[in-house]
Design an enzyme around this catalytic site. Sequence first.
Site, PDB file in Angstrom:
ATOM      1  N   GLU A  22      24.585  22.195   9.935  1.00 10.39           N
ATOM      2  CA  GLU A  22      24.382  21.429  11.158  1.00 10.39           C
ATOM      3  C   GLU A  22      25.048  22.123  12.341  1.00 10.39           C
ATOM      4  O   GLU A  22      26.072  22.784  12.185  1.00 10.39           O
ATOM      5  CB  GLU A  22      24.938  20.006  11.005  1.00 10.39           C
ATOM      6  CG  GLU A  22      24.131  19.166  10.023  1.00 10.39           C
ATOM      7  CD  GLU A  22      24.595  17.723   9.928  1.00 10.39           C
ATOM      8  OE1 GLU A  22      23.725  16.844   9.808  1.00 10.39           O
ATOM      9  OE2 GLU A  22      25.824  17.478   9.974  1.00 10.39           O
ATOM     10  N   CYS A  73      33.731  15.060  16.049  1.00 11.84           N
ATOM     11  CA  CYS A  73      34.702  15.824  15.261  1.00 11.84           C
ATOM     12  C   CYS A  73      34.835  15.263  13.851  1.00 11.84           C
ATOM     13  O   CYS A  73      35.085  14.074  13.658  1.00 11.84           O
ATOM     14  CB  CYS A  73      36.054  15.778  15.969  1.00 11.84           C
ATOM     15  SG  CYS A  73      37.376  16.616  15.082  1.00 11.84           S
TER      16      CYS A  73
END
EC number: 2.1.1.192
Length: 343
Positions: free
Chosen positions: A91, A331
């Site tokens: 990704e 994150c």
Amino acid sequence: MKNLLDLSYEELVAEVTSLGLERYRADQILDWVFNKKVNNFDEMTNLSKQHRALLKEHFSIPFLKLLDKKVSRIDGTTKFLWELEDGNTIESVMLFHPDRITACISTQVGCPVKCIFCATGMSGFVRNLTTGEIVAQILSMEREEKKKIGNVVYMGMGEPLLNYENTIKSIRILNHKKMGNIGIRRITISTVGIPDRIIQLAEEGLDVKLALSLHAPTNFKRDQLVPLNKKYSIEEILNAVKIYQRKTGNRVTIEYVLIRGINDEISDAKKLAEILKNMKIFVNLIPVNPTAEDLKKPSRERLLAFKRILLENGIEAEIRREKGSDIEAACGQLRLKRIKSTS
């Protein structure tokens, strides 16, 4: 057949001239690939048919196959799921700011570090990405979105300094004015802390930004959050960072994911300020993002109190604004999809 995206500028020039083509043909090819996002030699119309046929025999230019794309309704952050040539997936994320577009890219399929708050590590580790696969993330996102990326953060899946050679080579390619043409100070490497590689990075002559994912002020707590800490202690890592700073003069960003009841105590803030004293650093405070683990964000009051203690002790600090959490692009939220073993 060689992947053209694996090659540095000098290597491509050498390859092209070895085939009997003029040196400037390398620049023409790179203009098609990096500026026009063309990865088919047949479309490179300023090359003769003979030259195109010759190049096709020797090189491939594999951009990534898009499997899925998600766009945040909150801030437009876009997450891409790519399939690699061997069937593995990674990704990447594109983040939009008023004055710039930042790409968050991966360096490994999965991650061997296994931080407890990070979805990537939960999925295991498969392999390092090649230089070309790292570079292709930028080109593939730019082609898909028809937008130019100006900043790159090596903060996606994987630990960049455990794929050191390919990470460094990809940075040189992305920075080269005839290739990615991204300013070197607009490129950031994020690491959990591999001491010998941090010191080696200081010798590369690459003025990249460095971010250290610290997440705890003591070895006892960091051992639980970042298992690799049992191999490289906080003292070893910070010593390497100090050597890096002496050699480069650069400020280092400290990434600190705050988890309620684990590393967000007032005593943690005071200890963090103590171990970072007299260092040229900036602390990014990141409230933990939801993953499969049952980890909770601190209260807003606790976040502000933690930040205030750092500031009172002369440590620059800010609470990071979350982007892309609604599509699991923030994150620690990138993860492997449809893993296929290469063994």
